[in-house]
Design a protein around this motif. Structure first.
Motif, PDB file in Angstrom:
ATOM      1  N   GLY A 163      -0.956   7.897   6.540  1.00 23.75           N
ATOM      2  CA  GLY A 163      -1.549   9.186   6.876  1.00 23.75           C
ATOM      3  C   GLY A 163      -0.767   9.848   7.991  1.00 23.75           C
ATOM      4  N   GLU A 164      -1.182  11.039   8.366  1.00 23.20           N
ATOM      5  CA  GLU A 164      -0.466  11.821   9.369  1.00 23.20           C
ATOM      6  C   GLU A 164      -0.824  11.451  10.803  1.00 23.20           C
ATOM      7  OE1 GLU A 164       1.903  13.743   8.662  1.00 23.20           O
ATOM      8  OE2 GLU A 164       1.656  14.242   6.542  1.00 23.20           O
ATOM      9  N   TRP A 165      -1.949  10.769  10.989  1.00 19.83           N
ATOM     10  CA  TRP A 165      -2.415  10.467  12.340  1.00 19.83           C
ATOM     11  C   TRP A 165      -1.786   9.178  12.863  1.00 19.83           C
ATOM     12  CZ3 TRP A 165      -5.405  13.698  15.340  1.00 19.83           C
ATOM     13  CH2 TRP A 165      -5.862  14.856  14.692  1.00 19.83           C
ATOM     14  N   PRO A 166      -1.679   9.035  14.184  1.00 21.48           N
ATOM     15  CA  PRO A 166      -0.905   7.917  14.755  1.00 21.48           C
ATOM     16  C   PRO A 166      -1.442   6.538  14.443  1.00 21.48           C
ATOM     17  CG  PRO A 166      -2.083   9.146  16.472  1.00 21.48           C
ATOM     18  CD  PRO A 166      -2.158   9.959  15.229  1.00 21.48           C
ATOM     19  N   ASN A 167      -2.758   6.404  14.209  1.00 23.14           N
ATOM     20  CA  ASN A 167      -3.322   5.077  13.961  1.00 23.14           C
ATOM     21  C   ASN A 167      -3.402   4.726  12.476  1.00 23.14           C
ATOM     22  OD1 ASN A 167      -3.840   4.113  16.647  1.00 23.14           O
ATOM     23  ND2 ASN A 167      -5.418   5.699  16.784  1.00 23.14           N
ATOM     24  N   GLU A 168      -2.744   5.511  11.634  1.00 22.38           N
ATOM     25  CA  GLU A 168      -2.740   5.233  10.199  1.00 22.38           C
ATOM     26  C   GLU A 168      -1.464   4.510   9.780  1.00 22.38           C
ATOM     27  OE1 GLU A 168      -5.301   8.490   7.937  1.00 22.38           O
ATOM     28  OE2 GLU A 168      -3.787   9.453   9.193  1.00 22.38           O
ATOM     29  N   GLN A 169      -1.005   3.637  10.637  1.00 25.42           N
ATOM     30  CA  GLN A 169       0.181   2.832  10.368  1.00 25.42           C
ATOM     31  C   GLN A 169       0.220   1.693  11.379  1.00 25.42           C
ATOM     32  OE1 GLN A 169       3.869   4.925  11.390  1.00 25.42           O
ATOM     33  NE2 GLN A 169       2.657   6.354  12.593  1.00 25.42           N
ATOM     34  N   GLY A 170       1.142   0.759  11.179  1.00 26.00           N
ATOM     35  CA  GLY A 170       1.343  -0.312  12.139  1.00 26.00           C
ATOM     36  C   GLY A 170       0.415  -1.495  11.938  1.00 26.00           C
ATOM     37  N   LEU A 171       0.287  -2.315  12.984  1.00 27.06           N
ATOM     38  CA  LEU A 171      -0.475  -3.558  12.887  1.00 27.06           C
ATOM     39  C   LEU A 171      -1.568  -3.653  13.947  1.00 27.06           C
ATOM     40  CD1 LEU A 171       2.346  -6.165  12.112  1.00 27.06           C
ATOM     41  CD2 LEU A 171       0.774  -5.078  10.508  1.00 27.06           C
ATOM     42  N   SER A 172      -2.115  -2.524  14.363  1.00 30.40           N
ATOM     43  CA  SER A 172      -3.296  -2.597  15.217  1.00 30.40           C
ATOM     44  C   SER A 172      -4.429  -3.223  14.413  1.00 30.40           C
ATOM     45  CB  SER A 172      -3.718  -1.207  15.691  1.00 30.40           C
ATOM     46  OG  SER A 172      -4.229  -0.449  14.609  1.00 30.40           O
ATOM     47  N   ALA A 173      -5.373  -3.853  15.108  1.00 30.10           N
ATOM     48  CA  ALA A 173      -6.518  -4.434  14.404  1.00 30.10           C
ATOM     49  C   ALA A 173      -7.249  -3.366  13.598  1.00 30.10           C
ATOM     50  CB  ALA A 173      -7.461  -5.098  15.406  1.00 30.10           C
ATOM     51  N   ARG A 174      -7.370  -2.190  14.171  1.00 34.06           N
ATOM     52  CA  ARG A 174      -8.048  -1.083  13.490  1.00 34.06           C
ATOM     53  C   ARG A 174      -7.382  -0.756  12.157  1.00 34.06           C
ATOM     54  NH1 ARG A 174      -7.824   4.765  13.476  1.00 34.06           N
ATOM     55  NH2 ARG A 174      -9.890   5.740  13.664  1.00 34.06           N
ATOM     56  N   HIS A 175      -6.033  -0.644  12.201  1.00 39.01           N
ATOM     57  CA  HIS A 175      -5.341  -0.270  10.967  1.00 39.01           C
ATOM     58  C   HIS A 175      -5.339  -1.406   9.954  1.00 39.01           C
ATOM     59  CE1 HIS A 175      -2.704   1.817   8.266  1.00 39.01           C
ATOM     60  NE2 HIS A 175      -1.821   0.837   8.312  1.00 39.01           N
ATOM     61  N   ILE A 176      -5.152  -2.643  10.410  1.00 40.63           N
ATOM     62  CA  ILE A 176      -5.155  -3.785   9.492  1.00 40.63           C
ATOM     63  C   ILE A 176      -6.459  -3.828   8.699  1.00 40.63           C
ATOM     64  CG2 ILE A 176      -5.287  -6.305   9.375  1.00 40.63           C
ATOM     65  CD1 ILE A 176      -3.234  -6.400  11.657  1.00 40.63           C
ATOM     66  N   ASN A 183       0.809  -1.216   0.000  1.00 47.78           N
ATOM     67  CA  ASN A 183       0.000   0.000   0.000  1.00 47.78           C
ATOM     68  C   ASN A 183       0.845   1.270   0.000  1.00 47.78           C
ATOM     69  OD1 ASN A 183       0.903  -0.192   2.662  1.00 47.78           O
ATOM     70  ND2 ASN A 183      -1.132  -0.083   3.584  1.00 47.78           N
ATOM     71  N   VAL A 184       2.091   1.196   0.449  1.00 52.84           N
ATOM     72  CA  VAL A 184       2.940   2.395   0.478  1.00 52.84           C
ATOM     73  C   VAL A 184       3.670   2.642  -0.837  1.00 52.84           C
ATOM     74  CG1 VAL A 184       3.308   2.364   2.968  1.00 52.84           C
ATOM     75  CG2 VAL A 184       4.860   1.094   1.471  1.00 52.84           C
ATOM     76  N   TYR A 185       3.677   1.677  -1.747  1.00 51.36           N
ATOM     77  CA  TYR A 185       4.433   1.850  -2.988  1.00 51.36           C
ATOM     78  C   TYR A 185       3.850   3.008  -3.809  1.00 51.36           C
ATOM     79  CZ  TYR A 185       6.747  -2.666  -2.243  1.00 51.36           C
ATOM     80  OH  TYR A 185       7.489  -3.708  -1.741  1.00 51.36           O
ATOM     81  N   GLY A 186       4.755   3.758  -4.406  1.00 47.14           N
ATOM     82  CA  GLY A 186       4.400   4.992  -5.090  1.00 47.14           C
ATOM     83  C   GLY A 186       4.884   6.182  -4.297  1.00 47.14           C
ATOM     84  N   TRP A 187       5.056   5.941  -2.970  1.00 53.10           N
ATOM     85  CA  TRP A 187       5.715   6.879  -2.060  1.00 53.10           C
ATOM     86  C   TRP A 187       5.077   8.258  -2.030  1.00 53.10           C
ATOM     87  CZ3 TRP A 187       7.700   3.142   0.299  1.00 53.10           C
ATOM     88  CH2 TRP A 187       8.311   2.083  -0.373  1.00 53.10           C
ATOM     89  N   LYS A 188       3.755   8.311  -2.228  1.00 49.18           N
ATOM     90  CA  LYS A 188       2.977   9.525  -1.981  1.00 49.18           C
ATOM     91  C   LYS A 188       2.033   9.197  -0.837  1.00 49.18           C
ATOM     92  CE  LYS A 188       3.201  11.456  -6.659  1.00 49.18           C
ATOM     93  NZ  LYS A 188       2.417  11.960  -7.823  1.00 49.18           N
ATOM     94  N   LEU A 189       2.209   9.857   0.278  1.00 51.95           N
ATOM     95  CA  LEU A 189       1.553   9.488   1.517  1.00 51.95           C
ATOM     96  C   LEU A 189       0.050   9.277   1.353  1.00 51.95           C
ATOM     97  CD1 LEU A 189       1.942   9.021   4.572  1.00 51.95           C
ATOM     98  CD2 LEU A 189       1.454  11.446   4.905  1.00 51.95           C
ATOM     99  N   GLY A 190      -0.375   8.042   1.652  1.00 45.74           N
ATOM    100  CA  GLY A 190      -1.791   7.721   1.680  1.00 45.74           C
ATOM    101  C   GLY A 190      -2.443   7.455   0.339  1.00 45.74           C
TER     102      GLY A 190
END
Length: 328
Positions: free
Chosen positions: A91-104, A51-58
């Motif tokens: 994204g810029e917010w803290p939960n828009e990355q990582g492996l939390s269930a919410r973000h997954i 999902n990050v490929y293209g390197w334009k945030l989000g």
């Protein structure tokens, strides 16, 4: 093209995986479409993105390109085993990355939309999360599998003990767990042989090596530099390691010339000969690079050549898995 099972699954994938990281930043959309069509013509049915490929945030630029290609129809989606990844910042917010269930869960929905498909065949964690419990990760993945949005789950950039953690946690939930692991593995970077690959083999996890040419270092970089063609040899992984390995690379390119094969073909053929390897990821920027990589499937390296490659690019310690690699 040859095919093999993805790890311990019944899913058949090509021995080469088409990496798409260059689609967008390095290769325009029209050329990306042509490369994907050519890959299918060559029998490559395993496509990898993130999902990050293209390197334009989000924005998920590369996923969007693949989605528009798939939307053309013609059986494209049915032919492709489609893999993407979750973890990176979207994204810029803290939960828009990582492996939390919410973000997954949210990242999966976003990838499905960009890819214009109902199902991701292989959903991979792009990196290990040291702050998210496995119970939470597997709960999210189980939900996506139950909903039919994900078929298999894989990992990327894990250590051997992370694979063990993941699989033991999945087993307690009666969940299938990981089926693949993407790792940096090539003639120059042989660290995975110590613990990662033995762990993967124990758990039936297929190894999908990324950067099989070590950023171009194993693609004939010295020959290309002499001809003024080695743009990648001046940057990234290849540039960092060229001076350290120059003598070995010189001998390697001579060996490849004696064999009558392009250095990139030999590097890929070596990986295809390694235990536990399912499919190296090739990341062509051009059609010529794709065709050259595809030729590696036909290259067979004899014992003498394999021994010479071990001499030029030695395994760590005594070779083989740990702890035998360094202990009696």
């Amino acid at each position: 093209m040859e095919y093999t099972n993805l790890g311990r699954t019944g899913l058949k994938v090509s021995r080469l995986c088409l990496g798409t990281m260059n689609f967008g930043p390095e290769t325009n959309e029209a050329d990306s479409f042509a490369i994907m069509d050519r890959a299918l013509d060559l029998g490559v049915n395993f496509f990898d993105t993130a999902n990050v490929y293209g390197w334009k945030l989000g924005e998920g630029v590369t996923e969007q390109i693949i989605g528009r290609w798939l939307a053309q129809g013609g059986g494209r989606r049915d032919k492709v085993v489609l893999a993407t990844k979750v973890y990176g910042r979207m994204g810029e917010w803290p939960n828009e990355q990582g492996l939390s269930a919410r973000h997954i869960v949210r990242a999966c929905e976003d990838s499905l939309r960009r890819l214009q498909t109902d199902t991701i065949d292989l959903y991979q964690m792009h990196h290990v999360s040291r702050t998210t419990p496995w119970e939470e990760i597997w709960q999210a993945m189980e939900t996506l599998v139950a909903q039919g949005k994900v078929v298999y789950v894989g990992s990327s950039n894990f250590a051997g003990w992370h694979l063990a953690q993941a699989q033991e946690s999945a087993a307690r939930r009666n969940f299938f767990g990981l089926v693949s692991e993407q790792c940096l593995y090539n003639l120059v970077a042989r660290g995975p042989e110590l613990e990662l690959i033995p762990a993967a083999q124990h758990y039936g996890i297929g190894i999908i090596p990324w950067s099989p040419l070590h950023g171009g270092l194993l693609s004939g970089v010295l020959r290309k530099m002499a001809a003024g063609q080695a743009s990648r040899g001046k940057e990234g992984r290849a540039a960092e390691d060229l001076e350290n390995y120059r003598e070995s690379i010189e001998a390697y390119e001579k060996l490849c010339a004696d064999l009558g094969h392009d250095p990139s073909e030999v590097a890929l053929a070596w990986l295809l000969s390694r235990p536990g390897v399912t499919a190296p990821i090739i990341g062509p920027r051009t059609m010529q690079q794709l065709d050259s990589a595809a030729a590696a499937v036909e290259v067979e390296l004899d014992k003498k050549t394999l021994a010479k490659l071990d001499e030029l690019f030695p395994a760590q310690g005594k070779g083989g898995p740990a702890p035998e690699a360094w202990a009696w």
